[in-house]
Design a protein around this motif. Structure first.
Motif, PDB file in Angstrom:
ATOM      1  N   TYR A  53       0.835  -1.211   0.000  1.00 45.00           N
ATOM      2  CA  TYR A  53       0.000   0.000   0.000  1.00 45.00           C
ATOM      3  C   TYR A  53       0.863   1.252   0.000  1.00 45.00           C
ATOM      4  O   TYR A  53       2.041   1.228   0.373  1.00 45.00           O
ATOM      5  CB  TYR A  53      -0.947   0.024   1.206  1.00 45.00           C
ATOM      6  N   SER A  92       0.028   5.474   1.135  1.00 44.11           N
ATOM      7  CA  SER A  92      -0.931   6.463   1.630  1.00 44.11           C
ATOM      8  C   SER A  92      -0.217   7.800   1.742  1.00 44.11           C
ATOM      9  O   SER A  92       0.716   7.950   2.535  1.00 44.11           O
ATOM     10  CB  SER A  92      -1.489   6.038   2.992  1.00 44.11           C
ATOM     11  N   TYR A  94      -8.323   1.889  -4.335  1.00 41.08           N
ATOM     12  CA  TYR A  94      -7.647   3.181  -4.441  1.00 41.08           C
ATOM     13  C   TYR A  94      -8.627   4.304  -4.144  1.00 41.08           C
ATOM     14  O   TYR A  94      -9.850   4.147  -4.250  1.00 41.08           O
ATOM     15  CB  TYR A  94      -7.067   3.355  -5.857  1.00 41.08           C
ATOM     16  N   THR A 100       2.556  -0.785  -5.658  1.00 43.13           N
ATOM     17  CA  THR A 100       1.834   0.448  -5.333  1.00 43.13           C
ATOM     18  C   THR A 100       2.745   1.668  -5.472  1.00 43.13           C
ATOM     19  O   THR A 100       2.328   2.716  -5.972  1.00 43.13           O
ATOM     20  CB  THR A 100       1.257   0.388  -3.911  1.00 43.13           C
ATOM     21  N   SER A 102      -4.364   7.230  -1.807  1.00 44.35           N
ATOM     22  CA  SER A 102      -4.211   5.953  -1.116  1.00 44.35           C
ATOM     23  C   SER A 102      -4.430   4.816  -2.106  1.00 44.35           C
ATOM     24  O   SER A 102      -5.385   4.854  -2.893  1.00 44.35           O
ATOM     25  CB  SER A 102      -5.215   5.828   0.043  1.00 44.35           C
ATOM     26  N   LEU A 143      -4.149   0.413  -2.274  1.00 40.46           N
ATOM     27  CA  LEU A 143      -3.945  -0.845  -1.563  1.00 40.46           C
ATOM     28  C   LEU A 143      -4.114  -1.994  -2.558  1.00 40.46           C
ATOM     29  O   LEU A 143      -5.107  -2.044  -3.279  1.00 40.46           O
ATOM     30  CB  LEU A 143      -4.961  -0.983  -0.427  1.00 40.46           C
TER      31      LEU A 143
END
Length: 419
Positions: free
Chosen positions: A171, A173, A333, A368, A389, A391
């Motif tokens: 991920y 973020s 996302y 990612t 973000s 994932l």
């Protein structure tokens, strides 16, 4: 505030100005030229008003004014240029040097006094504004430090473990400011099931970040009566895993907006059985998921038409089910990645889907970050205008030696697919 520095190389004029201004209540300090004036001002930091002759040896009034009005000087000085010249060119030269006022030497002393008083009023106003700005700067510095601390706290809430039983996870973020409204996470619900989610609170800043933090805390409780992801039952194992639509419904009830709170959020909540590869998910106003098929290398959108969480009390959510094959990946996302802009053009969901297929051969753990860097290169900017973000969850399949499971179940049950 009535301290004045009078600068003049003519001793008679200097004594005269000192006497008449002192009689009118001013505290007068004198200097014979510009060089001496700079020394006096350095020794007397309380003086902010200078009345200076134009023509002087070593350093004249124009050069003195330029130095005092430069951005590198330590404090603000109100500068009045005193001259025997009364022509337009002289006035323009004085003002261009930064003088706040221009007075001819043969001006009546009462007028000079009135102009000085007006200058002090301007100086007082400037100092008040400066003091207020300093207070604001101090308050902003404290707020900035607090926001940075809050941002660090939110980062710590992100999961540290990147590999759970039966899945591999990656991920990214990235808040657009010091704190953002996105939140993602995953958890081992029991030996066979992993839950994962991503939410995007409307807006930016403190209120959005506080809501994302609160939602994360609500989901993090996965045991006991306070859990929204599990419910107690009387038979062993004495709990049941709640369906994704039930989780979203409970969150909607908890965070329903009122007249004082207009925040809402989009969200995806999913539960993956790591032994069978069965994925259950529910979507609340969020962009569709991307399903990357390991066997073909193709990627497709899966999603639902649904309402956001926290806006309406009549909302019903649905749970969709798909059957993953070993090596399949699910991408979730926030719209900060697909709505990244280059001029009037957006990266788009289709751009994301194509990128997912292009980077499929790289390790899941770096995909990612690769996606985000692709978008940065595309928009030609390191910064994003919205929180970002992403994932990705890869089902690695059941471990060797376990009883084989039927992975040929229906792959398109209660799900909408977007090409």
């Amino acid at each position: 505030m009535n301290d004045i520095l009078v600068v003049d190389d003519n001793r008679t004029m200097l004594m005269f100005m000192e006497r008449v201004l002192t009689k009118r209540g001013f505290n007068v300090t004198t200097a014979n030229d510009g060089t001496q004036a700079l020394t006096v001002l350095e020794e007397c930091p309380h003086i902010q008003f200078v009345l200076s002759d134009w023509m002087m040896p070593e350093m004249d009034g124009i050069e003195l004014c330029s130095r005092l009005k430069s951005g590198s000087y330590s404090r603000y000085i109100f500068f009045v240029l005193l001259s025997g010249k009364d022509d337009q060119e002289s006035i323009i030269d004085g003002i261009n040097a930064g003088a706040d006022d221009f007075v001819v030497k043969d001006t009546h002393v009462d007028e000079i006094s009135a102009r000085i008083k007006a200058g002090f009023r301007t100086l007082e106003l400037h100092n008040q504004i400066t003091a207020q700005n300093n207070e604001l700067d101090s308050a902003y510095a404290i707020m900035k430090k607090d926001l940075e601390s809050a941002g660090d706290l939110l980062k710590r809430l992100l999961p540290a473990e990147r590999k759970l039983s039966g899945v591999e996870i990656s991920y990214v973020s990235l808040p657009s400011a010091q704190i953002g409204g996105d939140m993602l996470g995953y958890m081992q619900l029991d030996e066979e099931n992993v839950g994962f989610y991503l939410l995007d609170v409307a807006g930016h800043g403190v209120s959005s970040a506080l809501m994302s933090f609160s939602v994360q805390q609500s989901i993090a409780v996965n045991t006991g009566k306070g859990s929204i992801v599990k419910s107690p039952i009387e038979q062993a194992p004495f709990y049941k895993i709640n369906s994704p639509d039930s989780v979203l419904k409970q969150l909607n009830d908890l965070y329903l907006s009122d007249d004082h709170n207009l925040l809402y959020f989009t969200m995806v909540y999913s539960v993956l059985n790591v032994k069978t590869g069965m994925l259950e998910f529910s979507i609340a106003g969020h962009p569709p998921l991307v399903w990357l098929h390991a066997a073909t290398g193709d990627a497709e959108f899966i999603g639902q038409d649904s309402f956001v969480v926290g806006a309406f009390d009549f909302v019903e959510y649905q749970t969709a089910r798909i059957q993953l094959e070993p090596g399949d990946k699910i991408w979730i996302y926030s719209d900060g990645i697909t709505e990244a802009e280059k001029g009037s053009e957006q990266f788009t969901e289709e751009g994301l889907r194509q990128t997912v297929m292009e980077i499929k051969h790289h390790p899941t753990t770096v995909q990612t970050e690769m996606l985000v860097n692709r978008v940065r290169d595309w928009q030609r900017s390191e910064q994003f205008d919205d929180d970002v973000s992403v994932l990705v969850v890869e089902w690695t399949g059941y471990s060797e030696g376990e009883q084989s499971c039927n992975t040929k179940l229906s792959t398109r049950v209660n799900a909408q697919f977007f090409k």
